[in-house]
Motif scaffolding. Structure first.
Motif, PDB file in Angstrom:
ATOM      1  N   GLU A  77      -5.634  -0.501  -6.353  1.00  0.00           N
ATOM      2  CA  GLU A  77      -6.730  -0.903  -5.478  1.00  0.00           C
ATOM      3  C   GLU A  77      -7.442   0.289  -4.845  1.00  0.00           C
ATOM      4  O   GLU A  77      -6.801   1.248  -4.420  1.00  0.00           O
ATOM      5  CB  GLU A  77      -6.200  -1.809  -4.361  1.00  0.00           C
ATOM      6  N   ARG A  83       0.834  -1.191   0.000  1.00  0.00           N
ATOM      7  CA  ARG A  83       0.000   0.000   0.000  1.00  0.00           C
ATOM      8  C   ARG A  83       0.875   1.250   0.000  1.00  0.00           C
ATOM      9  O   ARG A  83       0.556   2.245  -0.622  1.00  0.00           O
ATOM     10  CB  ARG A  83      -0.910   0.013   1.234  1.00  0.00           C
ATOM     11  N   GLN A 113       1.987   1.969  -3.328  1.00  0.00           N
ATOM     12  CA  GLN A 113       0.905   2.447  -4.189  1.00  0.00           C
ATOM     13  C   GLN A 113       0.633   3.925  -3.983  1.00  0.00           C
ATOM     14  O   GLN A 113      -0.061   4.544  -4.774  1.00  0.00           O
ATOM     15  CB  GLN A 113      -0.372   1.652  -3.905  1.00  0.00           C
ATOM     16  N   PRO A 146     -10.841  -4.107  -1.037  1.00  0.00           N
ATOM     17  CA  PRO A 146     -10.278  -3.276  -2.111  1.00  0.00           C
ATOM     18  C   PRO A 146     -10.094  -4.075  -3.400  1.00  0.00           C
ATOM     19  O   PRO A 146      -9.754  -5.264  -3.374  1.00  0.00           O
ATOM     20  CB  PRO A 146      -8.933  -2.818  -1.537  1.00  0.00           C
ATOM     21  N   VAL A 147     -10.329  -3.421  -4.516  1.00  0.00           N
ATOM     22  CA  VAL A 147     -10.160  -4.041  -5.831  1.00  0.00           C
ATOM     23  C   VAL A 147      -9.386  -3.095  -6.731  1.00  0.00           C
ATOM     24  O   VAL A 147      -9.417  -1.874  -6.556  1.00  0.00           O
ATOM     25  CB  VAL A 147     -11.519  -4.379  -6.485  1.00  0.00           C
ATOM     26  N   ALA A 148      -8.685  -3.665  -7.703  1.00  0.00           N
ATOM     27  CA  ALA A 148      -7.989  -2.878  -8.715  1.00  0.00           C
ATOM     28  C   ALA A 148      -8.738  -3.020 -10.036  1.00  0.00           C
ATOM     29  O   ALA A 148      -9.679  -3.824 -10.151  1.00  0.00           O
ATOM     30  CB  ALA A 148      -6.545  -3.356  -8.854  1.00  0.00           C
ATOM     31  N   ASP A 158      -5.058   4.180  -2.593  1.00  0.00           N
ATOM     32  CA  ASP A 158      -6.186   3.731  -1.762  1.00  0.00           C
ATOM     33  C   ASP A 158      -6.815   4.899  -1.028  1.00  0.00           C
ATOM     34  O   ASP A 158      -6.382   5.289   0.037  1.00  0.00           O
ATOM     35  CB  ASP A 158      -5.671   2.689  -0.763  1.00  0.00           C
ATOM     36  N   ASN A 208     -17.260   0.572  -6.151  1.00  0.00           N
ATOM     37  CA  ASN A 208     -17.135  -0.811  -5.700  1.00  0.00           C
ATOM     38  C   ASN A 208     -18.390  -1.221  -4.929  1.00  0.00           C
ATOM     39  O   ASN A 208     -18.465  -1.078  -3.709  1.00  0.00           O
ATOM     40  CB  ASN A 208     -15.883  -0.938  -4.820  1.00  0.00           C
ATOM     41  N   THR A 249     -12.012  -6.020 -13.947  1.00  0.00           N
ATOM     42  CA  THR A 249     -12.107  -5.765 -12.516  1.00  0.00           C
ATOM     43  C   THR A 249     -13.187  -6.650 -11.931  1.00  0.00           C
ATOM     44  O   THR A 249     -13.832  -7.441 -12.654  1.00  0.00           O
ATOM     45  CB  THR A 249     -12.396  -4.275 -12.236  1.00  0.00           C
ATOM     46  N   LYS A 268     -11.179   1.056  -2.293  1.00  0.00           N
ATOM     47  CA  LYS A 268     -12.244   0.424  -1.513  1.00  0.00           C
ATOM     48  C   LYS A 268     -13.630   0.827  -1.977  1.00  0.00           C
ATOM     49  O   LYS A 268     -14.526  -0.003  -2.085  1.00  0.00           O
ATOM     50  CB  LYS A 268     -12.095   0.759  -0.021  1.00  0.00           C
TER      51      LYS A 268
END
Length: 745
Positions: A733, A29, A32, A691-693, A36, A682, A659, A735
């Motif tokens: 990613e 994270r 990144q 969380p997704v990318a 996020d 999401n 996704t 949320k």
């Protein structure tokens, strides 16, 4: 995340770094950086949201209504109302407009008037006027709330005005809102009150709630008006094939539409402000008698909904199609529903629900409720400020025209249950909100399947078919009736190269206009014969790709009958309709005439009636299915629906997304700013969300060159590549929500 970026996002109240017990995940994270965005609020704190002047209604996205349906039978009710504290609390939570009650379902006026009945606990004060003054002081846009039809004061004082149920029953003891009839003298009283309010107070808009029929009314005024117009007694048995019943329903819709238009006209003749009416009845059953044409009374479309993400998504797209001005206004409650005064939705649930209109570049109105004594729950406004902070950071980027490849067709005249013919009006009224509505359910199901497949879609309706040419394909989800004029529009759409998916009886002729027939028989390549099967039917595949799609199944089951057709020899039949091994109703414990006790397996040999048909018409293609498989939630039905759509509408689409299926993606063209706005939300059913990318591929307008891609709200540039018609970029990613700008020259 660098200090400057962190401070910027913290000031916006939009983000907070989420802790994670895994050291490797924390390190990932950290690498990144800004990927996020924060979803969880700070506990017991009001978010700081910078003040920003916004126009009404074009730039006003954060709106509030505080339900104030409070009577005056007890001296304490509304007696502690303090407009100064009330408005300062709302403004401090980051709202940009307040919809303030002028009157409520209780029928009591909260303004100083000599026409209506004032709330006695005001004791000479002017609650409404004081709130308007405080709103000006805090820079809040001012909207008046006015309840029509639902009016306890009028119901109690004027028995002759009451809506009268088909069985002539009075409201049951648990019912609290008395309804009065628009065919009684009630409208004269209501319009006089409205003129008094609008002419004496300075507000920018007025919202009228409850402009619908709460039941099928058979009061003396309705009966007399129907006799005058039709020369007959109103029918009392539901029968959609009976011209008399359909004439009565059309009269009910026309009466409510005329009343609603008269209210709007009264306001605008008094003062030229913006007017809008409750249109949460968009998905409501036929019993409320609200046509899509009634929306003409509203300057922009608005309504409240509580059915979850799939419903919210299709409603926002329908509102995008229907609204006369943008943004439309989507409403939902802070609490689980309007019957629950305390239980607040979990933060991520409320954030996601309120952000669905945001990714559709429109306004969200949150609904709270006042305490009986007239005070607010200040803790709730700390909570709501965190929701507003999340919205605030994205609002400067909203706007534009929504882009999509597929339109779901929603026909308000098909929102009834054709199997309910023969019910009395009284029986239909008792269960008016819980009946089966095949077309609505199939439309919502199609929306869910398209969203999960990341196929760009929107909605057209029976009053917005002129918008159909903006799309490459249209879905007709179990449409129960169609006029020749509507069929002509769909025919030309396909002839000119459009793709059309139809299920069940879609394109069946309007009842009462001769024998039942498919008006699009030439387009679909199938001729309507009737229905086949009862509780269980099957589709047996003849196509290898379709057979692989339903693996490991051999047949596709459906709970209900299917449509029987004859197919033109020029069509391609992908599946046939197969009935159960024996009639499901034939077997009992006494005769054992069944194939399995607990199920009804398909016949040993597949049926011969066409079940899935692909056809070509003009420059376009069509797919027809004998049952609305899109209305089912099973993954195999989703795969079949998506396969058929891609057969008639192959890529490229406006966008593609790799996704999680729960992520809703939207795309808006902002031509005046030479950019595309991509929204990603999401919508996982369970919270907290995981969380997704995403990898997003977007088509840029023809002949334009991509300059840069930026993630919002921090405007962080990300790498992109161009391949064929697409610009592709990676979204780390997130949320809850991400947005991106694709700028071009």
């Amino acid at each position: 995340m660098n200090r400057r970026t962190f401070n910027k996002l913290a000031a916006l109240g939009a983000a907070q770094v989420l802790s994670n017990s895994s050291a490797s995940t924390v390190a990932q994270r950290s690498r990144q950086s800004d990927a996020d965005l924060v979803s969880l609020p700070k506990k017991h704190a009001t978010a700081h949201i910078p003040t920003r002047a916004v126009e009404w209604p074009a730039q006003t996205y954060r709106r509030l209504l505080v339900d104030t349906h409070v009577p005056d039978w007890d001296d304490s009710l509304m007696a502690s109302f303090d407009p100064v504290n009330y408005v300062s609390t709302i403004a401090g939570a980051g709202f940009q407009s307040l919809m303030q009650y002028a009157n409520s379902h209780a029928g009591l006026c909260l303004w100083r008037t000599s026409i209506g009945q004032m709330h006695r606990n005001m004791k000479g004060r002017d609650y409404f006027g004081e709130v308007m003054d405080q709103c000006k002081r805090h820079g809040l846009h001012r909207v008046a709330y006015y309840s029509l039809v639902f009016d306890d004061w009028a119901y109690q004082k004027h028995a002759d005005w009451r809506v009268l149920a088909p069985d002539y029953s009075e409201p049951t003891p648990h019912e609290r809102a008395g309804a009065v009839c628009i065919n009684s003298p009630y409208p004269e009283h209501a319009l006089a009150c409205v003129r008094d309010l609008v002419s004496n107070y300075d507000f920018e808009s007025i919202f009228f709630d409850m402009t619908f029929w709460p039941t099928i009314c058979y009061c003396s005024h309705c009966v007399a008006r129907y006799w005058k117009e039709q020369g007959a007694e109103p029918p009392r048995v539901v029968d959609w094939k009976n011209p008399q019943w359909r004439a009565f329903q059309e009269s009910r819709e026309r009466w409510m539409r005329e009343f609603t238009l008269s209210v709007t006209q009264t306001v605008k003749q008094t003062r030229p402000i913006q007017v809008y009416h409750q249109f949460g009845t968009f998905f409501a059953p036929w019993t409320v008698a609200v046509s899509l044409e009634q929306n003409e009374a509203s300057d922009f479309t608005a309504g409240d909904f509580y059915g979850g993400a799939a419903q919210f998504s299709i409603v926002c797209k329908a509102y995008q199609s229907l609204t006369r001005k943008r943004p439309f206004e989507f409403m939902t409650s802070r609490t689980l529903n309007l019957n629950d005064f305390e239980t607040t939705k979990p933060f991520e649930q409320l954030a996601l629900e309120s952000l669905i209109p945001t990714i559709h570049s429109s306004a969200c109105l949150l609904i709270d409720a006042i305490k009986p004594t007239g005070t607010l729950n200040h803790r709730a406004y700390e909570y709501l400020s965190q929701i507003n902070a999340l919205h605030d950071s994205f609002e400067p980027f909203l706007g534009g025209e929504m882009l999509a490849d597929v339109a779901i067709y929603f026909d308000k005249n098909s929102v009834y249950d054709p199997d309910a013919n023969g019910l009395t009006a009284a029986e239909a009224s008792r269960n008016m909100w819980s009946g089966k509505l095949p077309h609505r359910d199939a439309a919502v199901g199609a929306a869910r399947l398209l969203r999960e497949a990341h196929i760009p879609f929107s909605v057209v309706t029976n009053v917005s078919l002129d918008q159909l040419t903006a799309y490459r394909a249209v879905i007709l989800p179990s449409v129960l009736e169609m006029t020749a004029e509507q069929a002509g529009i769909f025919r030309e759409f396909v002839r000119n190269g459009g793709s059309l998916y139809a299920s069940g009886v879609s394109s069946i002729s309007v009842p009462g206009e001769g024998d039942e027939r498919f008006l699009l028989a030439d387009v679909l390549g199938v001729k309507y014969v009737g229905k086949t099967g009862k509780h269980t039917t099957y589709l047996s595949t003849l196509d290898n790709e379709l057979f692989d799609t339903i693996w490991p199944q051999e047949n596709l089951g459906f709970s209900g009958p299917m449509v029987r057709v004859e197919a033109d020899p020029s069509t391609k039949i992908l599946a046939t309709v197969t009935l159960p091994f024996v009639d499901p109703e034939a077997g009992t414990a006494l005769n054992s005439h069944f194939a399995q006790i607990w199920s009804d397996p398909p016949a040993a040999q597949p049926g011969k009636d066409p079940g899935i048909v692909i056809s070509t018409y003009g420059k376009g293609k069509t797919a027809w299915v004998a049952a609305p498989v899109e209305s089912r939630a099973d993954p195999v039905d989703a795969r079949v629906f998506q396969l058929l759509l891609k057969r008639i509408l192959p890529p490229p689409y406006r966008f593609e997304a790799d996704t999680d299926p729960a992520v809703e993606v939207t795309l808006f063209l902002q031509e005046d700013r030479s950019r595309l706005l991509v929204g990603m939300l999401n919508l996982q059913a369970q919270v907290p969300t995981i969380p997704v990318a995403a990898t997003i591929r977007v088509q840029v307008p023809h002949g334009r060159r991509v300059l840069k891609v930026s993630l919002l709200p921090e405007l962080k540039k990300v790498a992109f590549s161009v391949s064929g018609p697409y610009v592709s970029f990676r979204v780390p990613e997130f949320k809850l929500i991400r947005m991106a700008l694709v700028e071009f020259s």
